[in-house]
Design an enzyme around this catalytic site. Structure first.
Site, PDB file in Angstrom:
ATOM      1  N   SER A 191       0.849  -1.184   0.000  1.00 27.43           N
ATOM      2  CA  SER A 191       0.000   0.000   0.000  1.00 27.43           C
ATOM      3  C   SER A 191       0.896   1.250   0.000  1.00 27.43           C
ATOM      4  O   SER A 191       1.704   1.423  -0.905  1.00 27.43           O
ATOM      5  CB  SER A 191      -0.954  -0.025   1.196  1.00 27.43           C
ATOM      6  OG  SER A 191      -1.950   0.958   1.072  1.00 27.43           O
ATOM      7  N   ASP A 259     -16.709 -16.288 -14.254  1.00 26.46           N
ATOM      8  CA  ASP A 259     -15.876 -17.222 -13.496  1.00 26.46           C
ATOM      9  C   ASP A 259     -15.379 -18.384 -14.345  1.00 26.46           C
ATOM     10  O   ASP A 259     -14.266 -18.884 -14.143  1.00 26.46           O
ATOM     11  CB  ASP A 259     -16.656 -17.743 -12.288  1.00 26.46           C
ATOM     12  CG  ASP A 259     -15.776 -18.532 -11.318  1.00 26.46           C
ATOM     13  OD1 ASP A 259     -14.544 -18.451 -11.436  1.00 26.46           O
ATOM     14  OD2 ASP A 259     -16.331 -19.227 -10.454  1.00 26.46           O
ATOM     15  N   ASP A 262     -11.787 -18.937 -17.148  1.00 25.64           N
ATOM     16  CA  ASP A 262     -10.450 -19.515 -16.950  1.00 25.64           C
ATOM     17  C   ASP A 262     -10.480 -21.034 -16.836  1.00 25.64           C
ATOM     18  O   ASP A 262      -9.491 -21.651 -16.442  1.00 25.64           O
ATOM     19  CB  ASP A 262      -9.776 -18.908 -15.725  1.00 25.64           C
ATOM     20  CG  ASP A 262     -10.642 -19.010 -14.468  1.00 25.64           C
ATOM     21  OD1 ASP A 262     -11.481 -19.938 -14.393  1.00 25.64           O
ATOM     22  OD2 ASP A 262     -10.487 -18.181 -13.562  1.00 25.64           O
ATOM     23  N   ASP A 266     -14.303 -21.416  -9.542  1.00 24.91           N
ATOM     24  CA  ASP A 266     -13.830 -21.469  -8.156  1.00 24.91           C
ATOM     25  C   ASP A 266     -14.119 -20.198  -7.380  1.00 24.91           C
ATOM     26  O   ASP A 266     -13.570 -19.988  -6.301  1.00 24.91           O
ATOM     27  CB  ASP A 266     -12.326 -21.750  -8.137  1.00 24.91           C
ATOM     28  CG  ASP A 266     -11.531 -20.713  -8.928  1.00 24.91           C
ATOM     29  OD1 ASP A 266     -12.148 -19.812  -9.525  1.00 24.91           O
ATOM     30  OD2 ASP A 266     -10.290 -20.816  -8.951  1.00 24.91           O
ATOM     31  N   VAL A 268     -13.226 -17.229  -8.256  1.00 25.11           N
ATOM     32  CA  VAL A 268     -12.113 -16.299  -8.422  1.00 25.11           C
ATOM     33  C   VAL A 268     -11.933 -16.000  -9.913  1.00 25.11           C
ATOM     34  O   VAL A 268     -11.926 -16.924 -10.733  1.00 25.11           O
ATOM     35  CB  VAL A 268     -10.794 -16.873  -7.848  1.00 25.11           C
ATOM     36  CG1 VAL A 268      -9.610 -15.976  -8.182  1.00 25.11           C
ATOM     37  CG2 VAL A 268     -10.913 -17.049  -6.341  1.00 25.11           C
ATOM     38  N   ASP A 408      -8.356  -5.924  -5.174  1.00 24.45           N
ATOM     39  CA  ASP A 408      -8.029  -4.764  -4.335  1.00 24.45           C
ATOM     40  C   ASP A 408      -9.166  -3.747  -4.421  1.00 24.45           C
ATOM     41  O   ASP A 408      -9.556  -3.319  -5.505  1.00 24.45           O
ATOM     42  CB  ASP A 408      -6.710  -4.139  -4.801  1.00 24.45           C
ATOM     43  CG  ASP A 408      -6.111  -3.202  -3.769  1.00 24.45           C
ATOM     44  OD1 ASP A 408      -6.856  -2.398  -3.171  1.00 24.45           O
ATOM     45  OD2 ASP A 408      -4.889  -3.257  -3.562  1.00 24.45           O
ATOM     46  N   HIS A 447      -6.976  -5.921  -0.744  1.00 21.88           N
ATOM     47  CA  HIS A 447      -5.891  -4.964  -0.549  1.00 21.88           C
ATOM     48  C   HIS A 447      -4.845  -5.504   0.423  1.00 21.88           C
ATOM     49  O   HIS A 447      -5.086  -5.602   1.631  1.00 21.88           O
ATOM     50  CB  HIS A 447      -6.439  -3.640  -0.045  1.00 21.88           C
ATOM     51  CG  HIS A 447      -5.405  -2.569   0.063  1.00 21.88           C
ATOM     52  ND1 HIS A 447      -4.676  -2.117  -1.020  1.00 21.88           N
ATOM     53  CD2 HIS A 447      -4.936  -1.871   1.131  1.00 21.88           C
ATOM     54  CE1 HIS A 447      -3.835  -1.182  -0.630  1.00 21.88           C
ATOM     55  NE2 HIS A 447      -3.958  -1.024   0.675  1.00 21.88           N
TER      56      HIS A 447
END
Length: 524
Positions: A191, A259, A262, A266, A268, A408, A447
């Site tokens: 950060s 999703d 890829d 999952d 992500v 983030d 983040h």
């Protein structure tokens, strides 16, 4: 020759009055620690030099003791390079089993305090370590930047001077205590700490051999503008508010749309740039149950957050928006408690008005836009660490590892890619850039940590391997844990590569993924 010897003798004779004197290798570490209180450093007052041997230490101003600490020498002091400066610093030096390394550690937000947690992590690794409050005392909420309004020199301390000065003083104390300089020096931060690391590489390339710069706030003035625009988009009008329920609708919508892109469902998004999700798909139909969809005002607010800040007159992107998949972590949920960091910047620096109200601001208003432009001209040269010229850092053999979580919620992940690609362009296409600078994007990480994706990894160990043994990291394994139990491992790949599932085996096992460039396979 005799004259030369006499001159050298005179130089040696006066060195102790200018530089810190070197103590022979320790025979009594506790006594050597106390001796550091007598050392003289330019513009510096040592306020404490004490051996901590009980395994416990309570930081100043805290009631919470740190425990299970190895014995160390704690040196605290104040650096005053200008009449307005008041840079607090701490240097912690292992009394036993020093590994020969030094680490400077970074801060968060507007800083204003010593990073004691990072100091304890480093001495547990065997490092000597240093931290600074960056030259001012922390203030809460929207008053966090008041120090810069009241003491302009302290803004320079915050931006870069405090870290450099602390580094110089800390290295001198290391040399005095151990009788030798550190073998290798590293910067570790995320950060604002990542921003500080990039500032070191750009302004003071001789300070560190290796730098870990996580989720850097390096494009500071544009970040403040982008985050303020996100605040205004969501909170200025109550109809545009995005409460937790609306953020959940957005998140589920983004996953449903993207999703599977890829080949691994999952929860992500491995590369959100491939996601073409439009929140308009979630707009409420007539008579639809409230809370399960979005109003037109909420759709437009979400679009604005994803889109990022654009120049109202030219349409040029001023700062990137947040990525799809980051929705559960978006900070602006309560109109009474907006994200304070950008508001502090605009209140105390851009408008320099204690009575300024963020609710009155509109980038589309000519007067407000001109205030932004004027502030960019004044503050960007001080605050921004966006210079792509890393020639001197590369020339001295420096290595830079940068990472950023795709989810983030405070600093747009695309910002890290933008800076990396600017360095690539500066070096004429960048074929040499990976020899000293590598970027790792972490899918599903929020983040500086957390999130549904693998978000725990040891970037510092990878940096040590690169600096000290010449082993450049191609992939770094990250883990995700639930209730303290690791349940997923994935490789983080050196950008522009991404982790691609091989097609068979457990998708929670890193061994079943390979790093590939999506452009080479037609992915982007």
């Amino acid at each position: 020759m005799r004259s030369h010897a006499r001159i050298m003798a005179l130089i040696v004779a006066v060195l102790p009055t200018v530089f810190i004197s070197a103590t022979p290798a320790q025979t009594d570490p506790v006594a050597a620690c106390a001796h550091l209180g007598d050392e003289r450093l330019p513009d510096t007052t040592i306020t404490a030099a004490q051996a901590i041997t009980t395994g416990s230490f309570t930081p100043p101003g805290s009631n919470n003791a740190m425990t299970n600490l190895p014995p160390f020498c704690r040196v605290a002091g104040v650096i005053a390079p200008t009449s307005e400066s008041h840079i607090l610093f701490e240097v912690w030096l292992p009394l036993q089993n020093w590994n020969g390394r030094f680490a400077g550690v970074g801060n968060g937000g507007w800083a204003g305090s010593i990073s004691f947690g990072s100091l304890q992590e480093q001495i547990r690794r065997g490092y000597a370590s240093a931290s600074t409050n960056t030259g001012h005392e922390a203030a809460s909420g929207v008053n966090a930047a008041r120090f810069a309004f009241e003491h302009p020199e302290q803004l320079i301390d915050f931006a870069y001077r405090a870290h450099h000065e602390t580094t110089l003083k800390a290295k001198a104390l290391v040399r005095a205590f151990y009788g030798k300089p550190p073998d290798h020096s590293y910067w570790i931060g995320c950060s604002s700490g990542g921003y500080e690391g990039l500032m070191e590489a750009q302004r003071f390339p001789a300070d560190y051999d290796g730098i870990v710069a996580g989720a850097p706030a390096n494009n500071w003035t544009r970040l403040m503008a982008g985050d303020l625009d996100g605040t205004v988009a969501v909170l200025k009008d109550s109809a545009s508010n995005l409460p937790v329920s609306a953020l959940g609708v957005l998140y589920r919508g983004a996953l449903a749309a993207c999703d599977s892109a890829d080949a691994v469902a999952d929860g992500v998004l491995d590369d959100p740039r491939r996601c073409k999700f439009d929140p308009a798909a979630l707009q409420c139909a007539p008579n639809q149950t409230p809370g399960a969809c979005l109003t037109p005002a909420q759709v437009e607010a979400a679009r604005r957050v994803y889109r990022g800040l654009k120049d109202p007159s030219t349409g040029v992107q001023l700062y990137p928006g947040l990525a799809a998949g980051s929705e559960p972590f978006w900070p602006n949920r309560d109109p009474a408690n907006p994200f304070p960091i950008p508001i502090a910047h605009y209140k105390w620096l851009v408008f320099a008005d204690p009575n300024w109200d963020w609710r009155t601001f509109d980038f589309g208003d000519p007067a407000d836009y001109q205030a932004f432009v004027k502030a960019e001209s004044k503050f960007a040269p001080i605050l921004n660490a966006t210079d792509p010229n890393l020639r001197e850092f590369r020339k001295r053999g420096g290595k830079l590892l940068q990472y950023h979580g795709w989810s983030d919620q405070l600093i747009a992940a695309q910002n890290s890619i933008d800076y990396y690609e600017s360095v690539m362009e500066f070096f004429g296409g960048g074929s040499d850039v990976p020899s000293f600078y590598r970027l790792f994007m972490a899918p599903g990480m929020a983040h500086c940590g957390g999130g549904p994706g693998p978000n725990s990894f040891d970037m510092q160990a990878a940096l040590e391997e690169w600096v000290e043994r010449g082993v450049a990291p191609e992939a770094i394994v990250a883990t995700h844990s639930t209730n303290g139990v690791v349940d997923r491992l994935r490789p983080l790949c050196s950008y522009p590569k991404v982790a691609v599932y091989k097609g068979q085996g457990d998708t929670n096992d890193a061994a079943n993924f390979v790093c590939r460039d999506p452009k080479a396979t037609g992915g982007l």
